[in-house]
Design an enzyme around this catalytic site. Sequence first.
Site, PDB file in Angstrom:
ATOM      1  N   HIS A 168       6.292  98.553  -5.116  1.00  0.00           N
ATOM      2  CA  HIS A 168       5.441  99.732  -5.202  1.00  0.00           C
ATOM      3  C   HIS A 168       5.100 100.241  -3.811  1.00  0.00           C
ATOM      4  O   HIS A 168       5.118  99.499  -2.836  1.00  0.00           O
ATOM      5  CB  HIS A 168       4.173  99.460  -6.023  1.00  0.00           C
ATOM      6  CG  HIS A 168       3.429  98.227  -5.649  1.00  0.00           C
ATOM      7  ND1 HIS A 168       3.427  97.088  -6.428  1.00  0.00           N
ATOM      8  CD2 HIS A 168       2.662  97.944  -4.582  1.00  0.00           C
ATOM      9  CE1 HIS A 168       2.686  96.164  -5.845  1.00  0.00           C
ATOM     10  NE2 HIS A 168       2.207  96.661  -4.727  1.00  0.00           N
ATOM     11  N   ASP A 227       7.181 101.418 -12.684  1.00  0.00           N
ATOM     12  CA  ASP A 227       7.270 102.535 -11.730  1.00  0.00           C
ATOM     13  C   ASP A 227       6.276 103.650 -12.040  1.00  0.00           C
ATOM     14  O   ASP A 227       6.523 104.819 -11.731  1.00  0.00           O
ATOM     15  CB  ASP A 227       8.693 103.122 -11.699  1.00  0.00           C
ATOM     16  CG  ASP A 227       9.752 102.073 -11.465  1.00  0.00           C
ATOM     17  OD1 ASP A 227       9.580 101.274 -10.533  1.00  0.00           O
ATOM     18  OD2 ASP A 227      10.743 102.047 -12.217  1.00  0.00           O
TER      19      ASP A 227
END
EC number: 6.3.4.4
Length: 428
Positions: A41, A13
């Site tokens: 993402h 992340d």
Amino acid sequence: MSAFIVLGAQWGDEGKGKMTDYLAQGADVVVRFQGGNNAGHTVEVEDKKYKLHLIPSGILYKNKVNVIGNGVVLDPKAMFEEVEYLKGMGVEVTPENLIVSDRAHLIMPYHRALDGASEKHRGKNDIGTTGKGIGPCYTDKAERSGIRVCDLLHPEVFKEKLKSNLEIKNAIITKVYGMDAFDYNEICEEYLAFGEKLKPFVKDTSVIVYNEIKNGKKVLFEGAQGNLLDIDYGTYPYVTSSNTIGGGVCPGAAIGPTMITSAVGIAKAYTTRVGKGPFPTELLDEMGDRIREAGFEYGVTTGRARRCGWLDTVILKQAARVSGLTSFAMTKIDTLAGIDKVKVCIGYDFNGKTIDYIPASLEDLALCKPIYEEFDGWDESVADARSYDELPLNAKKYLKRIEELTETKISIVSVGPERNHTIEVSDI
């Protein structure tokens, strides 16, 4: 010849999607080499926000070749759902711009069922899996009972392998977990149909990638998750089921290590983590909440709130070491704006001894207390900065100290979510 890796330097992340999208501008080929649709993402381009899970980020550009390598575990249903999603967003996905390895292993319906059932069975000792079937698929790969993309192109081979697998999987599913058995005919029909749809996309990607590099094309290898989720060198067992470090490119894309010219580690200006496991710099107070809300720290795939804490350079040093990083790309600098005092972990106090590495034992890591350096923060917004010199002085001091502590240069600084919120400090 130019072949470079972009990978996460923390627990995932970190903003790999945005940075890969940015760096893909100068690449000819973008390759995914591990993981599956458990990765998530977000890429923002002008007024559109794209959420990707499996297909490489280069798909958002025209005239780029995107490759799903042999190290990826492929859920064909998820892939074609993502293809349709992208088409709805105005992005065409064709066999000309997306190639799938014939050696990639297939995620089957029973993998997803086993993933969820085993996680539930663990109870309070659950790992925090996304439930996408990634781990069980890699398990079959290691046990040499997996079904590969190439098997779908040979229906009789696929049928025999499916039959053999289902005998074992259904026994586990019904007798151990008390769930309904899977129907052979239903899976067979569904996956053979996927095989027909996949066929135009399937090639030996190793040969293609090798030839592209040999012919002087720029090839970007896109990592999923992050260094600390590596199956061998992450915070085991709270990891993923593949090698996420830089070396994972070699088996995952089937190229030799001497072909890689550089490796960029993506790192947030602070640290986040999803799921369980030790987190030395975690902030369980208002500051942690502030960072979470300012950085909108919620998972793309799961929607789960991320745990937040100060930047940990012990983690970044390990990432630089085990992945051979040549530089860092620092993201989310904008999230820290307005904080009076910003801290950076420079080492751990472990039973009265200062250490600068991550212990293998989670029990030992849980005893590690962060040793901090404190910096004056910056009130100025950084969103409009388009060069390093335009950043606030204290932000530049912060970044300079990170370079010193990690012994690795910072080549890129991200000051916002969009492509133009990116500052190139040096060559990667």
